[in-house]
Design a protein around this motif. Structure first.
Motif, PDB file in Angstrom:
ATOM      1  N   GLY A 287      23.480 -13.327   0.877  1.00 51.37           N
ATOM      2  CA  GLY A 287      22.736 -13.789   1.784  1.00 51.37           C
ATOM      3  C   GLY A 287      21.021 -14.346   1.381  1.00 51.37           C
ATOM      4  N   GLY A 288      21.000 -13.854   0.667  1.00 51.57           N
ATOM      5  CA  GLY A 288      19.483 -13.926  -0.209  1.00 51.57           C
ATOM      6  C   GLY A 288      19.476 -13.516  -1.415  1.00 51.57           C
ATOM      7  N   MET A 289      18.944 -13.404  -1.865  1.00 52.74           N
ATOM      8  CA  MET A 289      17.789 -13.090  -3.030  1.00 52.74           C
ATOM      9  C   MET A 289      17.063 -13.330  -3.301  1.00 52.74           C
ATOM     10  SD  MET A 289      18.848 -11.132  -5.559  1.00 52.74           S
ATOM     11  CE  MET A 289      17.318 -10.412  -6.818  1.00 52.74           C
ATOM     12  N   GLU A 290      16.394 -12.099  -3.875  1.00 56.68           N
ATOM     13  CA  GLU A 290      14.446 -11.791  -3.726  1.00 56.68           C
ATOM     14  C   GLU A 290      13.741 -12.752  -5.118  1.00 56.68           C
ATOM     15  OE1 GLU A 290      15.794  -7.873  -4.843  1.00 56.68           O
ATOM     16  OE2 GLU A 290      16.705  -9.224  -3.311  1.00 56.68           O
ATOM     17  N   THR A 295      12.673 -16.882  -3.548  1.00 56.96           N
ATOM     18  CA  THR A 295      14.036 -16.668  -3.189  1.00 56.96           C
ATOM     19  C   THR A 295      15.065 -17.839  -3.209  1.00 56.96           C
ATOM     20  OG1 THR A 295      12.956 -15.412  -1.524  1.00 56.96           O
ATOM     21  CG2 THR A 295      15.028 -16.281  -0.725  1.00 56.96           C
ATOM     22  N   PHE A 296      15.822 -16.946  -3.049  1.00 54.07           N
ATOM     23  CA  PHE A 296      17.602 -17.635  -2.951  1.00 54.07           C
ATOM     24  C   PHE A 296      18.010 -17.654  -2.005  1.00 54.07           C
ATOM     25  CE2 PHE A 296      18.319 -19.570  -7.760  1.00 54.07           C
ATOM     26  CZ  PHE A 296      17.567 -19.983  -8.365  1.00 54.07           C
ATOM     27  N   CYS A 297      18.201 -18.383  -1.532  1.00 52.13           N
ATOM     28  CA  CYS A 297      19.121 -18.014   0.581  1.00 52.13           C
ATOM     29  C   CYS A 297      20.038 -19.206   0.459  1.00 52.13           C
ATOM     30  CB  CYS A 297      17.945 -18.514   1.247  1.00 52.13           C
ATOM     31  SG  CYS A 297      17.925 -19.881   1.990  1.00 52.13           S
ATOM     32  N   HIS A 314      13.272 -10.075   4.499  1.00 51.11           N
ATOM     33  CA  HIS A 314      13.981  -9.112   4.292  1.00 51.11           C
ATOM     34  C   HIS A 314      13.743  -9.290   2.883  1.00 51.11           C
ATOM     35  CE1 HIS A 314      17.058  -6.709   3.210  1.00 51.11           C
ATOM     36  NE2 HIS A 314      16.720  -7.053   2.143  1.00 51.11           N
ATOM     37  N   GLU A 315      13.465 -10.767   2.653  1.00 50.24           N
ATOM     38  CA  GLU A 315      13.855 -10.970   0.968  1.00 50.24           C
ATOM     39  C   GLU A 315      12.224 -11.529   0.976  1.00 50.24           C
ATOM     40  OE1 GLU A 315      16.253 -10.706  -0.959  1.00 50.24           O
ATOM     41  OE2 GLU A 315      17.350 -11.639   0.826  1.00 50.24           O
ATOM     42  N   THR A 340      12.850  -2.046   2.627  1.00 50.86           N
ATOM     43  CA  THR A 340      13.265  -3.459   2.893  1.00 50.86           C
ATOM     44  C   THR A 340      14.104  -4.147   3.934  1.00 50.86           C
ATOM     45  OG1 THR A 340      12.821  -4.380  -0.108  1.00 50.86           O
ATOM     46  CG2 THR A 340      13.655  -6.126   1.933  1.00 50.86           C
ATOM     47  N   ASP A 341      14.224  -2.958   4.423  1.00 45.91           N
ATOM     48  CA  ASP A 341      15.377  -3.386   5.594  1.00 45.91           C
ATOM     49  C   ASP A 341      14.626  -2.380   6.752  1.00 45.91           C
ATOM     50  OD1 ASP A 341      18.352  -4.690   5.855  1.00 45.91           O
ATOM     51  OD2 ASP A 341      18.590  -2.933   5.851  1.00 45.91           O
ATOM     52  N   TYR A 342      13.591  -1.737   6.379  1.00 49.72           N
ATOM     53  CA  TYR A 342      12.533  -1.326   7.655  1.00 49.72           C
ATOM     54  C   TYR A 342      12.030  -2.062   7.178  1.00 49.72           C
ATOM     55  CZ  TYR A 342       8.611   1.474   9.388  1.00 49.72           C
ATOM     56  OH  TYR A 342       7.621   1.714   9.540  1.00 49.72           O
TER      57      TYR A 342
END
Length: 620
Positions: A287-290, A295-297, A314-315, A340-342
């Motif tokens: 989905g994405g890379m931080e 950010t790559f998405c 998220h990212e 990160t989810d939190y």
């Protein structure tokens, strides 16, 4: 510390003055408190302080070549520097400018070949001249027809977890942090971008210079080269994309600047300067890379209604949890993704309201239940603290790290109170900025700074069950189901033969539609599938999340009317989150197995090597 956005330069000046902690701690470090079994480097003894990278990108040969110069410190006077590589062709090595011999050890499964370079106690720089191999897992080379514009080739990297070693000789572990500069020579007319200070337009020389003065681990090294353009969002945020995508992307990410402010209001200043987003071609496997500052998405979050931008939250949150405070090893991955989810859901709650974030929590809980069922409720792979010795680092990439980790933090917040927990997290990010953290260290910090020896509080949280126990603990927190209860009622009405058009679905969000579909019995009858499709046009939806769930249901029900659209989806989308459920569902019956293998043979070249490896296991 909270502050208001003035201008990009003045904000950065304020940060430098008002945030001495970040400046003080922004230097190269390597975690030496735990052994990282996924790196063969000796960066725990010879410090890798800074990388100077000078590379050329050859689209025709699909190869990166050049040299990497490491500034080192050898306090233990070791005779050999050891670095991680994976199928790199090493042409030569120099130490302080003098040619020296080097050796490559035999390749080790998952880890590659260790590069050995003789050094002395006083050695300051080590340079490796090299070329990438044909099986460089981090690299996806796209032909023009695989891009939206169809005119130019494209390259992008995905270095997480241990794939930076496939394009840079390095110490490839999350506990190894260093600064870097880079010089990238790109094909004429194409823009190069990295996880660093970036240009915003193509230049005439095709040579691009990059600087990352804050220390990062190798998995956050990132490069993209292609027909890319830029649009500003505000003074410190913007979006990059192919010209054919840039208008849609700019519209979708209108709220990104606001997201950054919202995150800062929760847990302190954003310390990385700019926050930009690059929308990649459809083959991007996640989905994405931080990647810091960029950010790559995936383009699969471009839904036209800004309904999937929680992924960007998220990212962005990774700029604190992961990029700022990093898991020491991949066995501690929950310290990255659980936090990160939190944090993502706290951002979305602040921006969209509690009822919206409650839906994210519930969908996440559903993912956790499904993951535990798939892995096995008694498996040690459902522990937060994993044992990955002798295994792929990618084995940590499950919903356990994300969702069990996030729900653990949600439980602590519930038990101690949000205000107290927020103070704890903000202090945690400040204290360990630009450093690494392992599970044992975090639990010690938690006890010393939040639990403070309170036995009753400790028992109520039951840390042992969460971190070193299997499955989903009995005290896992659940959120308000207000909006999903109404969805459940609508689904129940449909299953009792109420025509879909008569259901109260007006103004449903993506999350409500997903819950509606996920909880349907499988398979539905062909008549039920036709009714739903006739009313809601799921087969033609432009929302990738809904489309993927619908196509899984279509396979189960043998609803062939959806198959042409599903094939086009599999042709263009490379995100593993979508590919794996679809191919997995097809593999459940002999007839559909043939379809799965035929579709994979037809379209696998559009998928990133990481996605290909995952699908090969499913298609066996």
């Amino acid at each position: 510390m909270k502050y208001n956005l003035l201008t990009g330069l003045s904000v950065l000046a304020m940060m430098a003055c008002n945030n001495p902690t970040a400046e003080k701690k922004a230097s190269a470090t390597t975690d030496t408190t735990v052994k990282d079994t996924h790196t063969q480097s000796n960066a725990d003894s010879i410090l890798l302080k800074h990388l100077d990278l000078d590379i050329q990108v050859n689209m025709e040969q699909q190869q990166i070549s050049g040299h990497a110069t490491w500034a080192i410190d050898n306090p233990h006077q070791l005779p050999v520097l050891q670095l991680d590589t994976y199928e790199l062709s090493i042409d030569s090595t120099t130490v302080d400018g003098k040619l020296v011999p080097h050796t490559l050890d035999a390749p080790v499964t998952y880890l590659g070949s260790r590069l050995n370079i003789p050094v002395s106690a006083n050695s300051k720089t080590v340079t490796i001249w090299y070329k990438t191999g044909k099986n460089a897992t981090a690299l996806q080379w796209l032909q023009p027809q695989q891009t939206l514009g169809k005119k130019h080739p494209f390259l992008y990297t995905q270095s997480e977890s241990v794939y930076a070693r496939t394009w840079i000789p390095c110490g490839d572990g999350p506990g190894i942090r260093y600064t870097y500069n880079a010089r990238v020579t790109a094909p004429k007319g194409l823009l190069a971008l990295m996880s660093a200070e970036n240009p915003q337009a193509v230049n005439d020389s095709s040579i691009y210079h990059f600087k990352m003065e804050l220390p990062i681990p190798a998995y956050l090294m990132a490069l993209a080269v292609g027909d890319i353009t830029f649009r500003k969002i505000d003074e410190r945020t913007g979006v990059y994309a192919e010209p054919a995508m840039i208008d849609k992307a700019r519209y979708e990410f209108e709220e990104v600047g606001k997201m950054v402010h919202t995150a800062e209001n929760l847990y302190g200043p954003y310390r990385w300067g700019r926050y930009d987003v690059l929308v990649l071609p459809p083959g991007f496997p996640i989905g994405g890379m931080e990647n810091p500052r960029l950010t790559f998405c995936t383009p699969t979050i471009i839904a036209g209604d800004r309904s999937l931008t929680s992924l960007i939250a998220h990212e962005l949150a990774h700029s604190w949890s992961g990029n700022l405070v990093t898991n020491a090893t991949w066995s501690d991955f929950w310290l990255n993704e659980g936090f990160t989810d939190y944090f993502e859901r706290r951002i979305m709650e602040a921006m969209m309201g509690k009822s919206y974030s409650d839906m994210l929590w519930e969908l996440g809980y559903q993912d956790l239940v499904a993951e535990v069922a798939a892995i096995g409720k008694d498996s040690k792979d459902t522990w937060l603290k994993l044992n990955l010795e002798g295994r792929s680092a990618d084995d940590s990439f499950t919903s356990i790290a994300y969702e069990k980790g996030a729900h653990f933090l949600k439980l602590i917040e519930t038990v101690v109170g949000r205000e107290k927990f927020d103070r704890f997290l903000k202090t945690y990010f400040d204290t360990y900025a630009f450093k690494t953290m392992n599970t044992a260290q975090f639990l010690e910090y938690l006890d010393a700074n939040l639990i403070k020896g309170d036995t009753a509080l400790s028992n109520k949280i039951d840390i042992q069950a969460w971190v070193y126990g299997p499955g989903i603990p009995a005290n896992c927190p659940r959120v308000d189901q207000e909006r999903f209860q109404k969805v459940d009622e609508a689904r129940a009405q449909f299953l009792k033969a109420t025509p879909p058009a008569q259901l109260a679905t007006q103004n449903w969000s993506t999350q409500e539609w997903l819950h509606f579909l996920r909880k349907m019995p499988q398979p539905l009858s062909l008549e039920q599938m036709q009714q739903l499709d006739g009313a809601f046009h799921f087969t033609k939806t432009g929302n990738s999340e809904i489309a993927d769930q619908w196509f899984v249901m279509a396979i189960a029900a043998n609803y062939k009317a959806a198959y042409p659209a599903m094939e086009q989806f599999l042709r263009y989308v490379g995100r593993g989150k979508f590919l794996q459920p679809l191919y997995g569902e097809m593999m459940k019956t002999p007839a559909n197995q043939e379809m799965a293998k035929a579709l994979y043979a037809k379209y696998h070249q559009n998928y990133h090597p990481i996605a290909q490896e995952a699908l090969k296991k499913i298609l066996k």
